[in-house]
Structure formats: C-alpha cells, structure tokens
Enzyme design. Structure first.
Site, PDB file in Angstrom:
ATOM      1  N   GLU A  15       0.865  -1.162   0.000  1.00  0.00           N
ATOM      2  CA  GLU A  15       0.000   0.000   0.000  1.00  0.00           C
ATOM      3  C   GLU A  15       0.910   1.222   0.000  1.00  0.00           C
ATOM      4  O   GLU A  15       1.741   1.378   0.896  1.00  0.00           O
ATOM      5  CB  GLU A  15      -0.875  -0.028   1.259  1.00  0.00           C
ATOM      6  CG  GLU A  15      -2.027   0.929   1.238  1.00  0.00           C
ATOM      7  CD  GLU A  15      -2.887   0.764   2.487  1.00  0.00           C
ATOM      8  OE1 GLU A  15      -3.863  -0.008   2.435  1.00  0.00           O
ATOM      9  OE2 GLU A  15      -2.577   1.377   3.523  1.00  0.00           O
ATOM     10  N   ASP A  22      -4.861  11.298   8.740  1.00  0.00           N
ATOM     11  CA  ASP A  22      -3.630  10.676   9.210  1.00  0.00           C
ATOM     12  C   ASP A  22      -3.115  11.285  10.499  1.00  0.00           C
ATOM     13  O   ASP A  22      -3.196  12.478  10.714  1.00  0.00           O
ATOM     14  CB  ASP A  22      -2.546  10.792   8.133  1.00  0.00           C
ATOM     15  CG  ASP A  22      -2.751   9.772   7.033  1.00  0.00           C
ATOM     16  OD1 ASP A  22      -2.648   8.573   7.347  1.00  0.00           O
ATOM     17  OD2 ASP A  22      -3.042  10.168   5.894  1.00  0.00           O
ATOM     18  N   TYR A  58     -11.531  -2.442   3.972  1.00  0.00           N
ATOM     19  CA  TYR A  58     -10.511  -2.158   4.977  1.00  0.00           C
ATOM     20  C   TYR A  58     -11.238  -1.672   6.221  1.00  0.00           C
ATOM     21  O   TYR A  58     -11.816  -0.596   6.229  1.00  0.00           O
ATOM     22  CB  TYR A  58      -9.587  -1.087   4.393  1.00  0.00           C
ATOM     23  CG  TYR A  58      -8.430  -0.605   5.248  1.00  0.00           C
ATOM     24  CD1 TYR A  58      -8.364  -0.824   6.622  1.00  0.00           C
ATOM     25  CD2 TYR A  58      -7.386   0.100   4.663  1.00  0.00           C
ATOM     26  CE1 TYR A  58      -7.310  -0.362   7.372  1.00  0.00           C
ATOM     27  CE2 TYR A  58      -6.311   0.580   5.409  1.00  0.00           C
ATOM     28  CZ  TYR A  58      -6.293   0.345   6.775  1.00  0.00           C
ATOM     29  OH  TYR A  58      -5.239   0.827   7.514  1.00  0.00           O
TER      30      TYR A  58
END
Lengths: 268, 407
Positions: free
Chosen positions: A49, A60, A175
């Site tokens: 990834e 993030d 995910y």
C-alpha cells in the site's frame, strides 16, 4: 484473476492472512523509497500500500503526516509516484500495489486520466481516504473502465446496513479501521474487535483487512485469525523516521520488523 | 439575468440531500465521520422545525449575543466618497465582536440537544473560537479550540479571551500553521472522539450539513437588513458587499436577497500581497475546482493537486478554499467577486477609524476596501449595504506593528 485476488488466494492457500504494508511514496526521498519497497517485498508482504503524499492528510496521525511532509519536501511529484510504481513493476509483476490517497490528488487534473495513468504504471487498486461511496460514482465508473480495483473503508461507527452498502462498492477489498481516530501505533487492539469483525463477516464476503494501530506480531496473529488480512503502517514508517540519513540501517531494521510481523500472519 | 433566476428560484432546495450545490459541496470525509454527519443532519433537520429550539435560539441571540444589530448610515464616509449612500450592518457590535456568535449559539444548542458534552472548534482570526468558547461557558460544555501557531501569535488577545472562558486552546504546528491546518487538526480530533464530541465548524465550509447549517444560522443577518432598510429607506438596497473567507458572513447577508434580481452582490476575497502564487487567498483568482476538507469547491492548489500556501493580513480570510455555495452562485453569475490587497486594507482601516470612529476587523475591512473604490462609481441616490462583520479590537496590535508604531 487480478493481482489482488491472487494475493489473497495465495495467502489463504498457505494458511495465512494477507499482510498489507503501508509506506508513503517518496519518503524520505525517491531513491530510498524504491529500496524501501524492495525491502518490504523481500520481507514477504502480500500487498504494497503506497501513500501518495498530500499537503493536507486530515485522516492521518502525526507519523504519516510527517512522512508525507518528508516526501513533499524531497520534491516528490505525482509523476515521481508513478515512476516509483513503474520501478517496482520492472522487477516484480506479482505484488499488488494499492494507492492510499486523498481525492483531490486524483480529481484535480481529471479523474479518468489519473486512473488511466495509474493503471498503466501498474497500480492495482485505489483506497481514497476522503471518498465515501456516496461521492464515488465517477470514480467507480473510471475504475471499472480501466480494470482498477476499488477499496473502501469501514469504521467502528459504520452501522451494519451501511457496511453492506459500502462493501458492495468495493471490487478489491474492504478495509476495517479498527478504531475511531487517525492512523498511528497503539499498544493494544480495540476491545470489541472480535465482535465487530464477526458482524462485518455477515455483511460481506469481500476480502476484509483490518488496520489502524497494529505494530506487534501478536496483534497481527490476533487479527489474521479474524480477518483475511492485516494492515501495518505507522510502525513501518517509524523505521524510516528513526533512521533518517542512514539508508542501510533503515532497510535492515525494516526487514527485521516486517519479517517478524509477516510471521504473525500464519494461523493454520 | 434570466439564467440567474433559474438557479436562484431554487435556493430553498439547495443543497440537495447529499449537500450538493450543483457540482459543489458534498461529503468528502473519512468513513469514521459519515455516521456522525448523517446524525447531525437529521438532528438539525428536526431542530430547525422545532418551535422549542427556535425559541431557545432566539432567546440566546437576543439576550446573550445582542441581536438585532443596527443598520447604520455611514454618512461621513458616504459624503467623503461622494457616491452611494453607505450603510453598515453592525455585526461588529455583537457580543464577542463578530457575526460568528450566531452560528456558535445555534450549533452549541444543537450539541446540547444531541447530548454531546464536549465541543471542538477551529479558528483563524480567533473570532469563531472566542464565540464558541463563550457559548460553551454559558451552556456548560467542555471546549477545545484548534488554532494555527502563526494565528495564535497574530491574534494573542483572542487566545487569552478563549482561555478566560475556560476553553483549551491547542496550537497547531503542522503545515503553514494557519486556519487550514487548524481545520485538519480539528477533523483529526473529531475522527477520534466522534462519540461524545460535536465539532462546531465556524464557516460555510466543510462537509454537508455544515455549509447549509452555518448559512442558516447566519440568515438572520439578511433578514434583519431587509426589515431595517425598508424602515429607513422604504426600498431595498442596490448593492450588498461582504468579505469572504469561507463565506459565512457573506452568505448570511446575501441569502435573503438572492431572488431580488436588481440587487448586485459582491464578495471580497483576500488579495494579500497581490495575485501571485502563495501570496494571496483569492480563490477565484487562480484557484480551480478541487476537494478539500470535506467539500468540492474552488481551491488554490498547484498543478499536482497539492494545496497552495496562502497569505492575507487577516487570519480569518487566510484560507485556500471558498464555501461551496459561493462557488455555485458565482458560477451562476449571481454573486460577483472582487479582492482587496493587504495595502488597500490598511488604507481602508484607517479611513473608517478617521471618518466614522469605527475600528473594523481586518476581515471586514476587505469589504470596506472594495466599498471605497465602488461607492464613488455609484449615484448618490443608490444604496450600498456592507456587512461590517467584526470589530477590530483584536487587530490593533497588528495594525500598529504594520504602521511601525510601538504600543
């Protein structure tokens, strides 16, 4: 079968969960980044990834923010990121490469053209952090046109009905972000992980990977007993951050860490 | 204007259920926030129609914030400029010194209704942060405000005011350390604490339902102006002017008048040092369509899609994206945009102090800088209404510094 399906099938046939490693493309610089990807492949990861560095990575945590910042400060452009993929593909035609990105980077200069270029470079799938399926119609159409796989996120806050809806749009895998919050290393896994993953299992038969906060082989094993694969990011990125300016040590430490983590994927 | 009207007549149906104003707006956020945004939208939809909520909102707007604000005839300035009759909507006289309190009250009441005990906010100039901090003190909510380190330095007074009201001000050291980075950090906090936290976004920006909700809480500005100008002049104004960062004070003024084809509306962006990359925050001068922090709109970005650095003398306008509803009405030709440079703003700031005895916020002074150029082009029987969205007490230190005065 495409590379992503192959990777999950292969891991399964070996009695393992698939190991998805995350690093940011261009971190700390373009040349080292290719060596980092090589080291990850040598360490046995199943899916690469690659974070595409963005100026405003709002999903993030600090580790990945700083990684993106290092990459951008080193001058990494979108073309460099495609070059990195082409560099990997010259040596390896098997490992799936999934971009972990933000929508503006794809949308800004024409979505379809971007997906076409990514596909031509050798990218297999796209995980777009800030693109829920509701806004992804054009994205999915273009992905289908160029044989690009889509990856979507599920969160602890996602209700079961919505999980079904989201998973139905994923052509690569889904995910599960095992915690609310941003990316980053945590010392323990979410308490309700088993229950949540079991619930998601009933919502979809797409490959399901679990990530956010994973850093130890025991955690990898725990997750691989529940899901089809595991994602590790910040722990790997830290080996870059902690050894800046010393490429050999970076690669050495990374291989030791990742080989150990990959060892945790064996569940039967 | 026939093309305008097609869009304008539909204004009550904008945005659509997904938050789209034509091709702008939407919900571009990480999945973790989707359910919270959905719940917020539903709760807001119930609250806005609930007489109890409306009553409570009106109570706080009147008793706590000090509404209605006046519509003030700036006769000395009008005379000096020799053109249009200039009126200011005095949002600067509200409690905490700017229009921001309208939205802070509305959203804090909504947070309370949803049972959220903790509130977070981002702030640029500090006006939204101060408004949120005071309302949270009043309603007994925990409050954390994210603010870029650069903005904390240039708006020290507001940092202190927030802390006095019991808010925790967290400095943001990432990126260029201004408003955009504060929004990123507030979003990260919200993603982490979404179960017990409400994010009071302070501008008509971000993911749906924020642009719509923030607009609605500021609509009162234009509603009052309609009533007041009819009382004073017996007719509607010819032109409306407001500064535009995200665009909350502007949409608050403009929204009421969108269907009035004879009223011109002008939003004024921050021209900074001039229109060169990284030197300004005028999104309609060099920005292009993109997605940032939850919505699709015009954004200052480089060829690669990385967000550009911005500059403005005013922290509140120093932001790379414009509210999606403004982008929509601009493309419809309904709202026009201009920009004012830092230098023009400094001139205008002093002109207003001198002629009217009003010290304006640097944000609002951008609108004023445009008015100084525009009013003389208009006839004496024409009426121009400018939203004086904030007062300049917070800016006097910075202005003194820029003028080379030591205070």
């Amino acid at each position: 079968m495409n590379r992503i399906e192959n990777a999950f099938a292969k891991a399964k046939s070996e009695g393992r969960g698939a190991f998805v490693s995350y690093v940011c493309a261009g971190d700390p610089d373009q040349e080292t980044s290719l060596d980092v990807c090589r080291a990850l492949i040598r360490s046995g990861v199943d899916i690469l990834e690659l974070g595409v560095p963005f100026s405003d990575p709002l999903a993030d945590g600090l580790t990945n923010q700083l990684a993106a910042q290092r990459a951008l400060e080193a001058g990494t452009t979108q073309e460099d990121v495609f070059d990195l993929v082409r560099g990997i593909r010259k040596e390896n035609d098997e490992v799936p490469i999934v971009f972990y990105t933000y929508y503006n980077l794809m949308f800004s200069n024409g979505l379809e053209e971007y997906i076409k270029q990514a596909n031509a470079a050798g990218v297999d799938g796209l995980l777009v952090l800030d693109l829920p399926p509701e806004e992804a119609e054009d994205h999915m159409d273009a992905c289908e046109k160029y044989g690009m796989k889509t990856v979507f996120l599920l969160a602890p806050t996602t209700p079961p009905e919505r999980a079904k809806y989201i998973a139905s749009h994923a052509t690569g895998f889904v995910y599960y972000v095992s915690r609310t919050g941003v990316t980053g290393v945590r010392s323990d896994l979410a308490a309700d992980l088993q229950e949540k993953v079991a619930l998601l299992r009933t919502a979809t038969d797409k490959p399901l990977v679990v990530g956010f906060g994973v850093s130890k082989p025991e955690q990898v094993e725990q997750i691989c007993r529940l899901a089809d694969g595991v994602v590790v990011g910040s722990a790997i990125v830290n080996t870059i951050k902690d050894n800046l300016g010393d490429k050999n040590t970076t690669l050495e430490k990374m291989e030791t860490l990742v080989s150990g983590l990959v060892g945790g994927t064996k569940v039967s | 204007m026939s093309e305008n009207n097609a869009g304008v007549l539909d204004k009550e149906n904008l945005p659509d259920s997904g938050g789209h104003f034509g091709e702008f707006g939407g919900q571009y956020v990480p999945e973790t926030l989707m359910t919270a945004l959905d719940n917020l939208g539903k709760e807001y939809d119930i609250a806005r129609k609930d007489p109890e909520f409306i009553k409570e909102l009106k109570f706080y707007l009147k008793e706590f914030a000090g509404r209605p604000t006046g519509l003030y005839h700036a006769d000395r300035l009008s005379e000096e400029l020799g053109g249009a009759k200039i009126y200011f909507k005095r949002e600067d006289l509200l409690h905490t010194g700017a229009h921001k309190i309208n939205n802070a009250i509305g959203q804090a009441l909504l947070a309370k209704r949803m049972g959220k005990k903790r509130v977070i906010a981002e702030t640029g100039a500090g006006q939204h942060g101060v408004a949120t901090a005071t309302v949270c003190a009043k309603l007994g909510l925990d409050c954390v405000v994210y603010m870029g380190a650069v903005d904390m330095e240039r708006q020290k007074l507001n940092v202190f005011r927030m802390r006095l009201c019991g808010a925790e001000v967290r400095g943001v050291e990432s990126g260029q350390k201004t408003l955009k980075d504060a929004v990123n950090e507030a979003m990260r906090d919200w993603v982490t604490n979404v179960e017990d936290t409400h994010y009071i976004l302070g501008s008509a920006l971000g993911s749906h339902p924020y642009p719509m909700m923030v607009r609605d809480f500021h609509r009162v500005i234009g509603q009052e102006v309609r009533h007041e100008i009819l009382e004073k002049e017996g007719r509607l104004p010819d032109e409306l002017v407001a500064c535009v960062g995200g665009g909350s004070n502007a949409i608050g003024l403009f929204y009421e008048f969108l269907e009035e084809p004879d009223i011109r509306m002008v939003g004024v962006e921050a021209g900074g040092h001039g229109i060169e990359i990284g030197q300004h925050a005028a999104r309609f001068e060099g920005g292009r369509l993109g997605v940032l922090q939850g919505c699709k709109t015009y954004i200052l970005q480089n060829d690669d899609g990385q967000i550009e650095l911005t500059h403005s003398v005013s922290a509140g306008l120093d932001y790379a994206a414009i509210g999606p509803e403004h982008a929509y009405y601009r493309d419809q030709g309904r709202i026009e945009f201009a920009y004012a440079t830092d230098a023009e703003v400094m001139e205008a700031f002093q002109a207003l102090c001198r002629t009217e005895g009003i010290i304006p916020a640097l944000e609002s002074t951008h609108a004023l800088a445009y008015v100084l150029k525009r009013a003389p082009e208009m006839r004496k029987d024409q009426i121009l209404v400018m939203n004086l969205s904030g007062r300049g007490d917070k800016d006097v230190n910075q202005v003194a510094k820029l003028l080379g005065e030591d205070i």
